[in-house]
Design a protein around this motif. Structure first.
Motif, short mmCIF file in Angstrom:
data_model
loop_
_atom_site.label_atom_id
_atom_site.label_comp_id
_atom_site.label_asym_id
_atom_site.label_seq_id
_atom_site.Cartn_x
_atom_site.Cartn_y
_atom_site.Cartn_z
N UNK A 156 0.82 -1.21 0.00
CA UNK A 156 0.00 0.00 0.00
C UNK A 156 0.85 1.26 0.00
N UNK A 157 1.98 1.23 0.71
CA UNK A 157 2.85 2.39 0.74
C UNK A 157 3.37 2.72 -0.66
N UNK A 158 3.68 1.67 -1.43
CA UNK A 158 4.11 1.88 -2.82
C UNK A 158 2.98 2.47 -3.65
N UNK A 159 1.75 2.03 -3.36
CA UNK A 159 0.62 2.56 -4.13
C UNK A 159 0.38 4.03 -3.79
N UNK A 160 0.55 4.41 -2.53
CA UNK A 160 0.39 5.82 -2.16
C UNK A 160 1.40 6.66 -2.94
N UNK A 161 2.63 6.16 -3.09
CA UNK A 161 3.63 6.88 -3.86
C UNK A 161 3.20 7.02 -5.32
N UNK A 162 2.60 5.96 -5.87
CA UNK A 162 2.08 6.02 -7.24
C UNK A 162 0.94 7.04 -7.33
N UNK A 163 0.05 7.01 -6.35
CA UNK A 163 -1.09 7.93 -6.34
C UNK A 163 -0.64 9.38 -6.33
N UNK A 164 0.44 9.66 -5.65
CA UNK A 164 0.94 11.03 -5.54
C UNK A 164 1.80 11.45 -6.72
N UNK A 165 2.05 10.51 -7.62
CA UNK A 165 2.92 10.79 -8.77
C UNK A 165 2.08 11.15 -10.00
N UNK A 269 -3.76 4.07 6.26
CA UNK A 269 -2.61 4.97 6.37
C UNK A 269 -1.96 4.83 7.74
N UNK A 270 -0.66 4.73 7.75
CA UNK A 270 0.08 4.78 9.02
C UNK A 270 0.14 6.23 9.47
N UNK A 271 0.45 6.48 10.75
CA UNK A 271 0.58 7.88 11.20
C UNK A 271 1.59 8.67 10.37
N UNK A 272 2.69 8.05 10.01
CA UNK A 272 3.70 8.76 9.19
C UNK A 272 3.14 9.08 7.80
N UNK A 273 2.39 8.16 7.23
CA UNK A 273 1.79 8.41 5.93
C UNK A 273 0.77 9.54 6.01
N UNK A 274 -0.01 9.56 7.09
CA UNK A 274 -0.99 10.63 7.28
C UNK A 274 -0.28 11.99 7.31
N UNK A 275 0.79 12.08 8.07
CA UNK A 275 1.53 13.34 8.19
C UNK A 275 2.09 13.77 6.84
N UNK A 276 2.69 12.83 6.12
CA UNK A 276 3.29 13.15 4.83
C UNK A 276 2.22 13.57 3.82
N UNK A 277 1.11 12.83 3.81
CA UNK A 277 0.03 13.14 2.87
C UNK A 277 -0.56 14.51 3.16
N UNK A 278 -0.80 14.78 4.45
CA UNK A 278 -1.38 16.08 4.83
C UNK A 278 -0.47 17.23 4.44
N UNK A 279 0.83 17.02 4.57
CA UNK A 279 1.79 18.06 4.20
C UNK A 279 1.70 18.36 2.70
N UNK A 280 1.65 17.31 1.90
CA UNK A 280 1.55 17.46 0.45
C UNK A 280 0.21 18.11 0.09
N UNK A 281 -0.86 17.66 0.76
CA UNK A 281 -2.18 18.22 0.50
C UNK A 281 -2.21 19.72 0.78
#
Length: 293
Positions: A156-165, A269-281
């Motif tokens: 899933x972490x790899x997919x999040x990276x794809x989603x953000x690309x 989403x892990x807590x770290x993923x949440x933080x990273x995603x929110x920052x990008x958002x």
């Protein structure tokens, strides 16, 4: 540049690029995308159901079908959703739409810069539905698992990276949404929230009816709400994509209708993923005031 198009074939992953946007090849062709963008003749009474993928597309197809049948569920129980509200940019678009009587109900995922150029010369209407991008990401992750034409990342972490690309289908969520929000004040454009629709489906059906100038009585509105519910659609073979051949959807790996809820990203989403995603958002959407309950 708006007057030209770029074509890049990616044979290994069965994708093409059109105007910088990656879409599955086969379901779409350069000709069909060019038709949607430059050749499609918009009519004054056309109604476009526009979404980023996994943002309530099929739900709006069902709602629009029921509104235009005045609440009669017969069409949604006897005709496939993709025939009732055809896809503009897919290879079948021209055949489905050219000779269709008005009013035409039309579905599309195209970003704003690839939308029919003739739209703004007409009185046609667009309904654009926005969904929390983290939930969109989760839904796309499971969809890519069953959709044979999509790139799947098991981790899933790899997919999040794809989603953000920029390699994600139909472009990044941020650019897609921002493009359509630039015309949010156009009286012929209605912006809906997936989360708000979940909270109060009846109020949103009424809002859609008012936008379209459709007067439905209370019984008809209640019928629209009932027959467009998640459970009704999940068990309806005309809407749940169970009729799609396995060469397109591997139904052993999941179903098209999975949960139909808001907030499922909290289970992924892990807590770290949440933080990273929110920052990008926050960085991408700093000039746009939208929030998700």
């Amino acid at each position: 540049m708006r007057g030209s198009f770029l074509i890049v074939m990616e044979v290994t992953n069965n994708y093409i690029k059109f105007e910088g946007v990656r879409v599955p090849y086969g379901v779409h062709t350069v000709e069909s995308l060019n038709y949607a963008w430059k050749e499609f003749e918009t009519r004054d009474d056309d109604v476009f159901n526009v979404t980023y993928p996994k943002s309530g597309t099929t739900w709006l197809q069902e709602i629009l079908s029921l509104i235009y049948s005045n609440g009669d569920p017969t069409p949604v129980k006897t005709t496939f959703s993709w025939d009732r509200v055809p896809w503009l940019e897919q290879h079948s678009g021209r055949k489905q739409l050219e000779n269709r009587p008005s009013p035409r109900l039309i579905t599309t995922h195209v970003p704003f810069h690839m939308f029919p150029q003739t739209f703004f010369k007409t009185k046609a209407k667009v309904i654009y539905t926005i969904r929390n991008p983290k939930d969109v990401c989760v839904s796309l992750y499971y969809f890519s698992k069953i959709a044979q034409f999509m790139e799947y990342r098991e981790d899933f972490q790899d997919f999040v990276a794809l989603f953000l690309s920029e390699d994600i289908i139909f472009g990044r969520w941020f650019e897609h949404v921002k493009g359509w929000l630039t015309v949010k004040d156009n009286p012929n454009v209605l912006i809906l929230s997936y989360e708000d629709m979940l909270k109060d489906p009846k109020a949103n059906v009424i809002k859609i009816c008012q936008f379209l100038g459709k007067e439905l009585n209370d019984a008809a509105i209640d019928s629209v709400v009932e027959h467009s519910s998640f459970q009704a659609m999940k068990t309806n073979p005309m809407s749940n994509y169970s009729a799609v051949p396995n060469e397109y959807f591997d139904k052993e790996k999941g179903t098209f209708h999975r949960k139909g809820i808001a907030g499922d990203h909290k289970n992924h989403f892990t807590p770290d993923q949440e933080v990273e995603f929110e920052k990008i958002y926050k960085d991408c959407m700093k000039d746009f005031n939208i929030s998700f309950d």
